[in-house]
Design a protein around this motif. Sequence first.
Motif, PDB file in Angstrom:
ATOM      1  N   SER A   1      41.890  32.008  35.073  1.00 54.78           N
ATOM      2  CA  SER A   1      41.099  33.000  35.810  1.00 54.78           C
ATOM      3  C   SER A   1      41.498  33.050  37.274  1.00 54.78           C
ATOM      4  O   SER A   1      41.396  34.100  37.922  1.00 54.78           O
ATOM      5  CB  SER A   1      39.599  32.688  35.676  1.00 54.78           C
ATOM      6  OG  SER A   1      39.292  31.413  36.212  1.00 54.78           O
TER       7      SER A   1
ATOM      8  N   THR B   1      38.594  42.990  40.970  1.00 52.02           N
ATOM      9  CA  THR B   1      37.795  42.715  39.777  1.00 52.02           C
ATOM     10  C   THR B   1      36.312  42.893  40.089  1.00 52.02           C
ATOM     11  O   THR B   1      35.841  42.453  41.143  1.00 52.02           O
ATOM     12  CB  THR B   1      38.034  41.277  39.287  1.00 52.02           C
ATOM     13  OG1 THR B   1      39.427  41.092  39.013  1.00 52.02           O
ATOM     14  CG2 THR B   1      37.235  40.998  38.031  1.00 52.02           C
TER      15      THR B   1
ATOM     16  N   LEU C   1      42.327  37.113  37.716  1.00 53.55           N
ATOM     17  CA  LEU C   1      41.328  37.901  38.434  1.00 53.55           C
ATOM     18  C   LEU C   1      41.843  38.231  39.828  1.00 53.55           C
ATOM     19  O   LEU C   1      42.677  37.518  40.386  1.00 53.55           O
ATOM     20  CB  LEU C   1      40.002  37.141  38.516  1.00 53.55           C
ATOM     21  CG  LEU C   1      39.375  36.729  37.180  1.00 53.55           C
ATOM     22  CD1 LEU C   1      38.008  36.091  37.406  1.00 53.55           C
ATOM     23  CD2 LEU C   1      39.255  37.911  36.240  1.00 53.55           C
TER      24      LEU C   1
ATOM     25  N   ALA D   1      33.577  39.533  33.858  1.00 47.98           N
ATOM     26  CA  ALA D   1      34.760  38.720  34.153  1.00 47.98           C
ATOM     27  C   ALA D   1      34.377  37.297  34.539  1.00 47.98           C
ATOM     28  O   ALA D   1      35.169  36.364  34.362  1.00 47.98           O
ATOM     29  CB  ALA D   1      35.575  39.365  35.274  1.00 47.98           C
TER      30      ALA D   1
ATOM     31  N   GLY E   1      42.567  35.062  42.112  1.00 49.12           N
ATOM     32  CA  GLY E   1      41.194  34.837  41.667  1.00 49.12           C
ATOM     33  C   GLY E   1      40.703  33.441  41.959  1.00 49.12           C
ATOM     34  O   GLY E   1      39.768  32.953  41.300  1.00 49.12           O
TER      35      GLY E   1
ATOM     36  N   GLN F   1      35.053  51.468  37.221  1.00 51.43           N
ATOM     37  CA  GLN F   1      34.650  50.535  38.270  1.00 51.43           C
ATOM     38  C   GLN F   1      33.345  50.945  38.938  1.00 51.43           C
ATOM     39  O   GLN F   1      32.532  50.097  39.278  1.00 51.43           O
ATOM     40  CB  GLN F   1      35.760  50.416  39.317  1.00 51.43           C
ATOM     41  CG  GLN F   1      37.035  49.792  38.770  1.00 51.43           C
ATOM     42  CD  GLN F   1      38.072  49.608  39.854  1.00 51.43           C
ATOM     43  OE1 GLN F   1      37.889  50.035  40.992  1.00 51.43           O
ATOM     44  NE2 GLN F   1      39.170  48.964  39.524  1.00 51.43           N
TER      45      GLN F   1
END
Length: 667
Positions: free
Chosen positions: A246, A254, A250, A260, A37, A506
């Motif tokens: 994060s 994501t 992530l 998020a 992420g 999703q």
Amino acid sequence: MRTPPDSSAFRTDIQGLRAIAVLLVVLYHSGVAVLSGGYVGVDVFFVISGFLITTHLLGTLQRDGRLHFADFYARRARRILPASFAVLIATVVASAIWVNPLQFTQVLEGAVWTALYVPNYLFAAQGTNYLAETIPSLFQHYWSLGIEEQFYLLWPALLAGSFLALRRRAALLTWVILAVGVLSFIACLLLVARVQPWAFFSLPTRAWELAAGGLVAALLLRRPAWATTRLAGIGAWVGLAAVIGSGFVLTSSTTFPGTATLLPVLGTAALIIGGSQATKWSPARILSLSPMLFIGKISYSLYLVHWPLLQIPQAAVGYDHPLPVWVTLLLGLAAVPVAWLSFRFIEEPFRTSTRAKKARPATTLWATAAASGVVAAVALTGMFVTNATPVSSGRDVQVSAALTVPPTVPPFVPANLAPPLRASGNDNAIVYSDGCHQEEGDSNSDGCWFGTDDRAPSVVLFGDSHAASWFPAFDELAEAGKIRLNSNSKSSCGSVLYAEERVKQQRPSCDVWRRAVIDRLRQDPPDVIALANFATSRLGGEADPRTAWSEALAKTIAELPSQSRVVILADTPDFQVTPALCLSAHVDDTSACAVPRSEALDDRVRQAEENTDGADWIDLTDRICDEQKCYPIVDNFLVTRDAHHMTKTFASALAPALEEKLDRVLP
């Protein structure tokens, strides 16, 4: 009692925060897998920018009662544009030397939009998936700079106008900033579920992150005592953990931006609030270490230079040969001294030199406009010149009456290639332009009818974008009166009931659309239902893909009307990268762009489909692949427009072979 921090003073903790942000991005782009992420570094930059710019603007409004727009824009131009244009020009020059001809056209297109400060909207219009793009633009990292430039253009006017409308009560501007942030965040949540690229790349859906920094600026403007308390310092540590965490938790799957995104944004806000040296227990000492200050100082140039340093070598060797991580890490490391050179000899002189400071704002702004216009004009001229230059061997091939088995593969890129390499990316089925194909946020389940003979057997094409790429072959049969075709396709949404709960979370519109299509087919059963899906993309996390796909197919067929014959279309090869780019660099040797059959086709999926009870299997792979390899050019046809979607032209050429197979199942 500690003195509350002056929000307008230079803060070493924010410089350290810049270092964390840019390192997250550079390491993520360098291929450090654990930082899945790392892209959130950009979100950290957004909050910082919103804080610093809003602090300056609110302070000016309180002090002078007005904003000095020309001076503000001139300062911004001197701060960000010299390094930006230097990297832009260097990228174009390097690309002309090392990038293949087809991609160089894309480089020039990106340069035009970047020079005009709107590259983010180019990527949004192209449907770019920033988190999973296999062949990204060399200017893709400029998207965030475009967001900030557009923010700098509009934000001062919004604050100044609101200040006057609120009768110069600066305290009420906090509510204006909050309202902008809330509305932008709502827009972000609504759009990310429908058209993710527009949510990712557009200012209206990202403004809330900059507004979050602006809200912190408004709260700290009066130097409140609570900002120096132990609680604020602890909050800053929590914020630091949220920002760094994060980067690890992530991933590319994501949903982003969205809820998020709150993790890095709120974490950064907490860090800015409680990160000052004046705050008890703050992490300022760590953030102010010399290495952090150095990286923070060059962070802007480092962000600019790291991406072309990583991507141009990859483009030079070909995207079908990914650079090993140790190489990309070395390239990321090499970006640091290059960034220092950019900072030392470009950023600083334009920002701090006496001559630059003495220049009239109008002079700076006119010079900026002229530079933008010249760069855009040169790049646009280059686009016209390169687009007019054919990319082929200059030799024709004889066109066969029908596709053969095994396929006839020319050793060179034919001059009569259909479609030509330069036009291949836009060689799409008509369902993309007539509104029949559903995009990610759409859920219209009516389908579209095609065909000239109402008495012909009815055939339903049902699936994701791979079904749409099969459409031209079916449409040829419909136009010839052989079938009546009902096309039902939706991007990233298969017709097979697989991992439904995950899809509901999703992509809720996907489940709604698929269920509605199945219900319609049950109410009015067609003669044939043809399922076409990019199965491999949905089975990446399965330990046993064959069993998973078999179970999903069986579940789907059980829900389809029993009166209909079900056909499963064997998926087309996945070349992993866009063959046209490889072919443009190997016009006299197409074998360099062929892919081993074992890599292009998933035998586990194929076995599951071939052995599915209650369904027939139509496999036309032998028109593209032999026993060893799959080929990007067959006869004079380019097979795919990207890594795995057929060109409209080639799909149409498959119509006779498809008709032969369909005749066995049609009534």
